[in-house]
Design a protein around this motif. Sequence first.
Motif, mmCIF file in Angstrom:
data_model
loop_
_atom_site.group_PDB
_atom_site.id
_atom_site.type_symbol
_atom_site.label_atom_id
_atom_site.label_comp_id
_atom_site.label_asym_id
_atom_site.label_seq_id
_atom_site.Cartn_x
_atom_site.Cartn_y
_atom_site.Cartn_z
ATOM 1 N N ARG A 102 140.653 137.286 -62.616
ATOM 2 C CA ARG A 102 139.978 136.006 -63.112
ATOM 3 C C ARG A 102 139.032 136.358 -64.424
ATOM 4 N NH1 ARG A 102 138.448 134.458 -58.207
ATOM 5 N NH2 ARG A 102 136.586 133.674 -58.952
ATOM 6 N N ALA A 103 138.653 137.539 -64.233
ATOM 7 C CA ALA A 103 137.592 137.883 -65.338
ATOM 8 C C ALA A 103 137.290 139.318 -65.269
ATOM 9 C CB ALA A 103 135.980 137.517 -64.603
ATOM 10 N N ILE A 104 136.913 139.881 -66.504
ATOM 11 C CA ILE A 104 136.654 141.153 -66.731
ATOM 12 C C ILE A 104 135.348 141.372 -67.237
ATOM 13 C CG2 ILE A 104 137.305 143.134 -68.416
ATOM 14 C CD1 ILE A 104 139.961 142.435 -68.218
ATOM 15 N N SER A 105 134.772 142.282 -66.673
ATOM 16 C CA SER A 105 133.158 142.859 -67.076
ATOM 17 C C SER A 105 133.116 142.940 -68.305
ATOM 18 C CB SER A 105 132.750 144.374 -66.297
ATOM 19 O OG SER A 105 131.660 144.792 -66.996
ATOM 20 N N ASP A 106 131.998 142.491 -68.696
ATOM 21 C CA ASP A 106 131.435 142.556 -70.174
ATOM 22 C C ASP A 106 130.172 143.382 -70.207
ATOM 23 O OD1 ASP A 106 131.790 142.241 -72.958
ATOM 24 O OD2 ASP A 106 130.424 140.525 -72.950
ATOM 25 N N SER A 107 130.014 144.424 -69.174
ATOM 26 C CA SER A 107 128.895 145.381 -69.335
ATOM 27 C C SER A 107 128.972 146.054 -70.687
ATOM 28 C CB SER A 107 129.150 146.353 -67.942
ATOM 29 O OG SER A 107 128.559 147.461 -68.223
ATOM 30 N N ASP A 108 127.887 146.802 -70.883
ATOM 31 C CA ASP A 108 127.805 147.802 -71.951
ATOM 32 C C ASP A 108 128.671 148.936 -71.724
ATOM 33 O OD1 ASP A 108 126.237 148.975 -69.956
ATOM 34 O OD2 ASP A 108 124.479 149.102 -71.319
ATOM 35 N N GLY A 109 129.253 149.075 -70.663
ATOM 36 C CA GLY A 109 130.135 150.197 -70.350
ATOM 37 C C GLY A 109 129.407 151.322 -69.615
ATOM 38 N N VAL A 110 127.961 151.288 -69.554
ATOM 39 C CA VAL A 110 127.218 152.209 -68.874
ATOM 40 C C VAL A 110 126.451 151.858 -67.694
ATOM 41 C CG1 VAL A 110 125.293 153.886 -69.393
ATOM 42 C CG2 VAL A 110 126.799 153.286 -71.226
ATOM 43 N N SER A 111 126.012 150.592 -67.756
ATOM 44 C CA SER A 111 125.249 150.012 -66.929
ATOM 45 C C SER A 111 125.721 149.055 -65.752
ATOM 46 C CB SER A 111 123.863 149.101 -67.341
ATOM 47 O OG SER A 111 123.542 149.779 -68.620
ATOM 48 N N TYR A 112 126.862 149.365 -65.388
ATOM 49 C CA TYR A 112 127.597 148.358 -64.361
ATOM 50 C C TYR A 112 126.764 148.065 -63.189
ATOM 51 C CZ TYR A 112 131.867 149.540 -66.986
ATOM 52 O OH TYR A 112 133.058 149.575 -67.672
ATOM 53 N N PRO A 113 126.755 147.110 -62.763
ATOM 54 C CA PRO A 113 127.459 145.689 -63.044
ATOM 55 C C PRO A 113 126.584 145.117 -64.112
ATOM 56 C CG PRO A 113 126.082 145.211 -61.257
ATOM 57 C CD PRO A 113 125.818 146.588 -61.529
ATOM 58 N N TRP A 114 125.431 145.471 -64.961
ATOM 59 C CA TRP A 114 124.694 144.814 -65.686
ATOM 60 C C TRP A 114 125.180 144.751 -67.057
ATOM 61 C CZ3 TRP A 114 121.810 142.188 -62.434
ATOM 62 C CH2 TRP A 114 121.585 142.771 -61.271
ATOM 63 N N TYR A 115 124.757 143.706 -67.977
ATOM 64 C CA TYR A 115 125.045 143.605 -69.434
ATOM 65 C C TYR A 115 124.385 144.643 -70.237
ATOM 66 C CZ TYR A 115 125.958 141.588 -74.081
ATOM 67 O OH TYR A 115 126.350 141.451 -75.201
ATOM 68 N N GLY A 116 123.194 145.017 -69.695
ATOM 69 C CA GLY A 116 122.565 146.252 -70.496
ATOM 70 C C GLY A 116 121.575 146.498 -69.659
ATOM 71 N N ASN A 117 120.753 147.607 -69.990
ATOM 72 C CA ASN A 117 119.648 148.037 -69.290
ATOM 73 C C ASN A 117 118.335 148.150 -69.960
ATOM 74 O OD1 ASN A 117 120.049 150.318 -70.746
ATOM 75 N ND2 ASN A 117 120.335 151.830 -69.105
ATOM 76 N N THR A 118 118.158 147.131 -71.192
ATOM 77 C CA THR A 118 116.806 147.290 -71.767
ATOM 78 C C THR A 118 116.232 145.965 -71.396
ATOM 79 O OG1 THR A 118 117.816 146.314 -73.857
ATOM 80 C CG2 THR A 118 117.407 148.579 -73.640
ATOM 81 N N THR A 119 116.164 144.824 -72.091
ATOM 82 C CA THR A 119 115.674 143.686 -71.728
ATOM 83 C C THR A 119 116.341 143.001 -70.671
ATOM 84 O OG1 THR A 119 116.742 142.542 -73.283
ATOM 85 C CG2 THR A 119 114.706 143.431 -74.005
ATOM 86 N N GLU A 120 117.642 143.478 -70.598
ATOM 87 C CA GLU A 120 118.579 142.463 -69.411
ATOM 88 C C GLU A 120 118.080 142.653 -67.864
ATOM 89 O OE1 GLU A 120 120.540 143.663 -73.058
ATOM 90 O OE2 GLU A 120 119.728 145.026 -71.772
ATOM 91 N N THR A 121 117.257 143.853 -67.816
ATOM 92 C CA THR A 121 117.002 143.725 -66.084
ATOM 93 C C THR A 121 115.769 144.458 -65.984
ATOM 94 O OG1 THR A 121 117.718 146.323 -66.237
ATOM 95 C CG2 THR A 121 119.513 144.795 -65.516
#
Length: 261
Positions: A102-121
């Motif tokens: 139903r959906a595919i992760s749009d993570s940065d490819g490194v920080s699964y499951p997060w979208y990114g790991n700078t301002t995002e978390t």
Amino acid sequence: MGCFQSVACKPRIKHENIMVCDLSASIDRRPTVIEENSPIVLRYKTPYFKASARIAMPPIPRNETWVVGWIQACTQMEFFNIYGDLGMSSWELPELQEGLVRAISDSDGVSYPWYGNTTETVTLAGPTSKPACFTVSMNDNFYPSVTWAVPVSESNMPLLTRIKRDQSFTTWLVALNMSTQEKVLLQTVKWRMKVDIAVDPSKPLGSRARLTGRVHQDQPKVLTQMEPIPPNALVKPNANDAQVLMWRPKRGPPLVVIPSK
């Protein structure tokens, strides 16, 4: 002033005493910009989707670690580049297209499951004695290159006539207890980006392409009810690794131009 007064918390949402105070989600009100400075590719840059939230986290009584941040998944994708009556190239997510997921992760490819790991978390390690106040934010846009020539041909002849793209995303604000893997969903946002570009390949470079259709994107929807996260929106592969570039000629069988990673 304590955290809870300073964020004037008439909380938008309150889950397990985690409060979301300010939440904004928007797409810049400006058109997609077309760049025609390369004889090999047309590039276009869409406006940014931006999401930001201010969180008030209660004291963490135990020796636990919590991460609060944004998780995003692609839920639908059409991305065609049409070359007159010869055919089209198409970026595809096969599992999504075939309805296997139903959906595919749009993570940065490194920080699964997060979208990114700078301002995002933000990561919070317990035990803590005071509430914590912080902001998590993310932004996303498209900036691809599309070949003027048919991608499977030896020729550099410009034959591109149309670019059509329509992609949908769901973005979740989540608090994740790293010790127990308990997930607290704090907010769900849905957004969509559409691009429609008409191209006249007979014109000189710099004057071939123009936006058609609507100039501005629809604004994101902040849902009043939480939507659960499909399991594979949390794990590999992400959309960039899962996508395949196909050549679909008007006549003859389709060809894989770029396989998935």
